[in-house]
Scaffold this active site. Structure first.
Site, PDB file in Angstrom:
ATOM      1  N   HIS A  64       0.848  -1.206   0.000  1.00  0.00           N
ATOM      2  CA  HIS A  64       0.000   0.000   0.000  1.00  0.00           C
ATOM      3  C   HIS A  64       0.876   1.246   0.000  1.00  0.00           C
ATOM      4  O   HIS A  64       1.052   1.906   1.034  1.00  0.00           O
ATOM      5  CB  HIS A  64      -0.945  -0.011   1.209  1.00  0.00           C
ATOM      6  CG  HIS A  64      -1.980   1.061   1.159  1.00  0.00           C
ATOM      7  ND1 HIS A  64      -3.200   0.964   1.787  1.00  0.00           N
ATOM      8  CD2 HIS A  64      -1.989   2.274   0.532  1.00  0.00           C
ATOM      9  CE1 HIS A  64      -3.895   2.053   1.560  1.00  0.00           C
ATOM     10  NE2 HIS A  64      -3.180   2.876   0.810  1.00  0.00           N
ATOM     11  N   HIS A  89       1.615   4.601  -2.670  1.00  0.00           N
ATOM     12  CA  HIS A  89       1.268   5.297  -3.913  1.00  0.00           C
ATOM     13  C   HIS A  89       2.516   5.941  -4.506  1.00  0.00           C
ATOM     14  O   HIS A  89       3.245   6.640  -3.788  1.00  0.00           O
ATOM     15  CB  HIS A  89       0.238   6.390  -3.633  1.00  0.00           C
ATOM     16  CG  HIS A  89      -1.029   5.866  -3.037  1.00  0.00           C
ATOM     17  ND1 HIS A  89      -2.137   5.554  -3.785  1.00  0.00           N
ATOM     18  CD2 HIS A  89      -1.360   5.585  -1.747  1.00  0.00           C
ATOM     19  CE1 HIS A  89      -3.104   5.110  -2.992  1.00  0.00           C
ATOM     20  NE2 HIS A  89      -2.653   5.120  -1.752  1.00  0.00           N
ATOM     21  N   HIS A  96      -9.730   1.129  -1.624  1.00  0.00           N
ATOM     22  CA  HIS A  96      -9.595   1.834  -0.349  1.00  0.00           C
ATOM     23  C   HIS A  96     -10.935   1.905   0.378  1.00  0.00           C
ATOM     24  O   HIS A  96     -11.965   2.182  -0.224  1.00  0.00           O
ATOM     25  CB  HIS A  96      -9.141   3.281  -0.576  1.00  0.00           C
ATOM     26  CG  HIS A  96      -7.681   3.448  -0.843  1.00  0.00           C
ATOM     27  ND1 HIS A  96      -7.006   2.757  -1.817  1.00  0.00           N
ATOM     28  CD2 HIS A  96      -6.758   4.243  -0.250  1.00  0.00           C
ATOM     29  CE1 HIS A  96      -5.732   3.131  -1.815  1.00  0.00           C
ATOM     30  NE2 HIS A  96      -5.550   4.039  -0.874  1.00  0.00           N
ATOM     31  N   GLU A 152     -11.117   3.729   3.906  1.00  0.00           N
ATOM     32  CA  GLU A 152     -10.414   4.271   5.072  1.00  0.00           C
ATOM     33  C   GLU A 152     -11.399   4.896   6.058  1.00  0.00           C
ATOM     34  O   GLU A 152     -11.326   4.671   7.251  1.00  0.00           O
ATOM     35  CB  GLU A 152      -9.375   5.307   4.624  1.00  0.00           C
ATOM     36  CG  GLU A 152      -8.434   5.723   5.743  1.00  0.00           C
ATOM     37  CD  GLU A 152      -7.257   6.563   5.258  1.00  0.00           C
ATOM     38  OE1 GLU A 152      -7.403   7.225   4.202  1.00  0.00           O
ATOM     39  OE2 GLU A 152      -6.216   6.567   5.927  1.00  0.00           O
ATOM     40  N   ASP A 177       1.696   4.168   2.755  1.00  0.00           N
ATOM     41  CA  ASP A 177       0.727   4.965   1.992  1.00  0.00           C
ATOM     42  C   ASP A 177       1.418   6.010   1.098  1.00  0.00           C
ATOM     43  O   ASP A 177       1.624   5.767  -0.090  1.00  0.00           O
ATOM     44  CB  ASP A 177      -0.249   5.643   2.961  1.00  0.00           C
ATOM     45  CG  ASP A 177      -1.657   5.769   2.406  1.00  0.00           C
ATOM     46  OD1 ASP A 177      -1.871   5.377   1.251  1.00  0.00           O
ATOM     47  OD2 ASP A 177      -2.538   6.270   3.135  1.00  0.00           O
ATOM     48  N   ASP A 178       1.747   7.164   1.667  1.00  0.00           N
ATOM     49  CA  ASP A 178       2.374   8.273   0.926  1.00  0.00           C
ATOM     50  C   ASP A 178       3.521   8.770   1.801  1.00  0.00           C
ATOM     51  O   ASP A 178       3.414   9.843   2.433  1.00  0.00           O
ATOM     52  CB  ASP A 178       1.349   9.394   0.711  1.00  0.00           C
ATOM     53  CG  ASP A 178       0.068   8.879   0.095  1.00  0.00           C
ATOM     54  OD1 ASP A 178       0.029   8.687  -1.129  1.00  0.00           O
ATOM     55  OD2 ASP A 178      -0.892   8.639   0.854  1.00  0.00           O
TER      56      ASP A 178
HETATM   57  N1  HPA Z   1      -5.969   8.422   0.445  1.00  0.00           N
HETATM   58  C1  HPA Z   1      -6.811   8.391  -0.588  1.00  0.00           C
HETATM   59  N2  HPA Z   1      -6.390   8.386  -1.823  1.00  0.00           N
HETATM   60  C2  HPA Z   1      -5.093   8.433  -2.079  1.00  0.00           C
HETATM   61  C3  HPA Z   1      -4.180   8.460  -1.066  1.00  0.00           C
HETATM   62  C4  HPA Z   1      -4.634   8.451   0.259  1.00  0.00           C
HETATM   63  O1  HPA Z   1      -3.840   8.458   1.226  1.00  0.00           O
HETATM   64  N3  HPA Z   1      -2.935   8.495  -1.626  1.00  0.00           N
HETATM   65  C5  HPA Z   1      -3.109   8.493  -2.939  1.00  0.00           C
HETATM   66  N4  HPA Z   1      -4.416   8.429  -3.220  1.00  0.00           N
HETATM   67 ZN    ZN Z   2      -3.732   4.733   0.060  1.00  0.00          ZN
END
Ligand code: HPA
Ligand code: ZN
Length: 350
Positions: free
Chosen positions: A20, A22, A201, A203, A283-284
């Site tokens: 996970h 991006h 996703h 979340e 994630d990022d």
């Molecule tokens: N959340 C939702 N969409 C996304 C994210 C995230 O952290 N990173 C890249 N797309």
């Molecule tokens: Zn994500």
């Protein structure tokens, strides 16, 4: 209770499998500033590498997505995609003992750039990163749930018309408030018919969205999925079916999704305690001020997890990966050797 030094030794040395992360969100600020200058783009308010990312402000997802859009817009040509992929997999991956990553790509996040340009550059970066460090990787194409269902279906059509061995599945990201999963059933059905793997996703969404993701979209795993623990029946089902949940402690803590933003990671603890198949990733990473080691560090400190539990997340990620049986076996052998080396000093202590 482990000392801080012992936690450091374990979280740094731990073999990691990343499901996970991006691509756009994994680019270092300094690289984005250079790419912006290369393409003659003035960053919002003359921002620099020092203040491009404002981690604390991402409690508001829209604020985060706005910065993500700026980042995506300066990654434009084959060389750019090559560079950011290489840096993400080496300094942002192999340097943290990430052995394998399924990278989320977001073609809609690079407006005006052709699908083949993106993939050509990314594949070159994947190849060079593997040659230089041994890290292996594959690709997941993220559909933007804030686009129309028609645009998402078109992207899957483009994927099917331009097949690459490395492109093994699709995901669904961006703001859940605007894009509930059921809107995208056609794109997901088409992907399934073409033999692509699927994830999405969830979340901030309610537990019911997890059923939609599994039963209507045909996903074999769920990204985040923190609200599953609000519904005992859905939790039980996901435990029984060994549905993987790709959790991202630091980014989700900042967003107040996995706890209350206090570093307690409450929902991740509840998921682990319930017996769900949890994996850990970032994630990022630079955008949230983290990296693959740091997400494990955060859990080790907050929840007291030691080597056995931390290594079980890697085991889970190997099981949850979309590698074939041989690929999983190779990965498991490499990971097991590294965990055994990490455990050896622990055995010697009285
Ligand atoms: N959340 C939702 N969409 C996304 C994210 C995230 O952290 N990173 C890249 N797309
Ligand atoms: Zn994500």
């Amino acid at each position: 209770m482990s000392t801080t030094a012992e936690i450091e030794r374990i979280v740094r040395g731990l073999p990691k499998v990343s499901l996970h992360c991006h691509l756009i969100g994994s680019v270092q600020a300094a690289t984005l500033v250079e790419l912006a200058a290369k393409h003659g783009v003035v960053l919002d308010g003359g921002r620099t590498a020092e203040n491009l990312f404002d981690h604390a402000s991402y409690e508001d997802l829209d604020e985060f997505l706005r910065v993500l859009d700026v980042a995506g817009s300066v990654i434009r040509d084959v060389d750019d995609f090559h560079r950011v992929t290489y840096e993400s997999l080496t300094a942002g991956g192999a340097a943290h003992n990430v052995l394998y990553r399924e990278i989320f790509l977001s073609p809609p996040g690079h407006p005006g750039i052709g699908y083949r340009t993106i993939i050509d550059g990314v594949r070159a970066g994947m190849r060079d990163a593997e040659t230089d460090t041994g890290i292996r990787s594959n690709l997941i194409v993220g559909l933007n749930r804030n686009d129309t269902p028609g645009a998402a279906t078109e992207l899957v059509e483009t994927m099917i018309a331009n097949p690459y061995d490395e492109v093994i599945g699709i995901g669904l990201d961006y703001s859940e408030m605007i894009g509930p999963p059921e809107k995208f059933w056609k794109a997901f059905r088409l992907a399934g018919e073409a033999g692509l793997q699927r994830t999405a996703h969830s979340e901030s969404g309610p537990p019911h969205n997890i059923e939609t993701i599994l039963d209507l979209l045909g996903c074999s795993r769920v990204d985040h999925g923190y609200h599953v623990v609000d519904d005992p029946d859905i939790t039980r089902r996901c435990v029984e079916e060994r549905i993987p949940f790709t959790c991202t402690p630091v980014s989700s803590d900042i967003g107040r999704y996995s706890g209350s933003g206090d570093g307690s990671h409450l929902r991740i603890k509840q998921m682990v305690d319930a017996g769900l198949l949890v994996t850990i990733d970032s994630d990022d990473p630079p955008m949230f001020g983290t990296d693959p080691t740091n997400d494990y560090r955060a859990l080790a400190h907050a929840l007291g997890y030691g080597l056995d539990t931390l290594a079980s997340f890697t085991d889970n990620a190997i099981e949850a990966s979309w590698l074939d049986a041989d690929g999983k076996r190779d990965l498991r052998q490499r990971a097991d050797r590294m965990v055994a080396d990490l455990a050896a000093p622990l055995m010697k202590t009285p």
